[in-house]
Design a protein around this motif. Structure first.
Motif: not given
Length: 319
Positions: A125-133, A153-165
């Motif tokens: 099912k793709k209706e009202n599909l959300f991402l928590f990453a 439909k919407k996305v939640i990003l927590t501390s996304p790895m857009f740089k590696i320490a």
């Protein structure tokens, strides 16, 4: 003041953890599907009645489903069904490295392709599909929505790895050295400073400032060899840095047409804040929220942070 009640000391009281496991057990179903390169990918789903929507959780580097038990509970309590898979080379989705606990990947796109198969074959099912990453899962999720912008439909990003320490080394320089390591035949070796899984208790170096939540996850991992993971290989580093470069490309960011909520912690030393800030500046659909005195794992932080974090997420989803 939070509108909802959350566990003040999740993990400190083992009865609370067992009650959550028991309650979720009534709606939990597990299985596997065949991902890229014929790898078996393990997943769990928690379907609620009269669901408001479905949330896919994309976990971070070296993590497994157990780390998201409390998060899963809160989402299901709020009326969202949860679908979570363990990325290839993690947890029960197999070991791909030279060491049984090493995290390795041949091509970062395999993560993306696995996620697409998971949605198409399991979630459906793709209706009202959300991402928590979270963290590495944020890299996977963001690359996914740049390639397939109509799935969520919407996305939640927590501390996304857009740089590696890697100290103060820019991603571009780190990418060069990672490629050099591969050319030198070190593709399957651990990144310098990374090691196989160690069971020693080390809250001081933890990614959360909440010791009771750290204790819960520590107990889960130390008692189950299937979910124990250590550091990554040079090939994983190289592929991840290439993926970050792809994500931050302005032309790829332009493909994003859905709202994104991006959380960062001021004490996060694993991915820092520069990558997330750069992404938010380039993505008109992204709202950046910064928590002072929060570490990398914001979803496992102290309650004064966790309450605001979760309230913000549920308000975002229900707008």
């Amino acid at each position: 003041m939070s509108k909802k009640k959350y566990f003040m000391n999740f993990g400190m009281d083992e009865d609370v953890v067992e009650n959550v496991k028991r309650e979720l057990g009534y709606i939990k179903k597990s299985g596997s599907f065949t991902g890229e390169k014929q790898n078996k990918i393990y997943y769990e789903k928690y379907k609620v009645k009269n669901e408001k929507g479905r949330v896919i959780i994309s976990h971070g580097f070296s993590e497994c489903i157990e780390k998201y038990l409390e998060v899963i509970y809160y989402f299901t309590r709020e009326g969202y069904s949860i679908f979570i898979m363990e990325h290839r080379g993690h947890g029960r989705s197999g070991c791909l490295g030279s060491n049984a606990t090493q995290v390795h990947i041949e091509d970062f796109n395999y993560y993306i392709n696995d996620l697409k198969k998971f949605i198409d074959k399991v979630v459906i099912k793709k209706e009202n599909l959300f991402l928590f990453a979270h963290s590495m899962g944020g890299t996977i999720g963001t690359m996914f929505i740049e390639k397939y912008p109509t799935y969520f439909k919407k996305v939640i990003l927590t501390s996304p790895m857009f740089k590696i320490a890697i100290g103060e080394i820019p991603n571009s320089i780190a990418l060069f050295f990672a490629k050099l390591a591969i050319i030198s035949g070190k593709e399957n070796e651990f990144i310098i400073g990374n090691t196989p899984y160690e069971s020693s208790y080390d809250f001081i170096s933890a990614s959360t400032l909440n010791e009771s939540r750290y204790n819960y996850y520590y107990r889960e991992v130390v008692s189950n060899t299937k979910i124990q993971r250590g550091g990554g290989s040079y090939r994983w580093l190289y592929e991840s840095l290439k993926a970050i470069k792809y994500i931050l490309n302005k032309n790829n960011i332009k493909n994003i047409n859905i709202p994104i909520l991006l959380f960062q912690g001021s004490k996060d030393e694993l991915v820092g804040v520069d990558g997330g800030k750069k992404f938010a500046e380039r993505c008109s659909k992204c709202k950046l929220i910064r928590f002072e005195n929060a570490n990398h794992d914001i979803y496992s932080e102290n309650n004064n942070i966790l309450e605001v974090y979760l309230d913000t997420i549920f308000e975002f989803l229900e707008k």
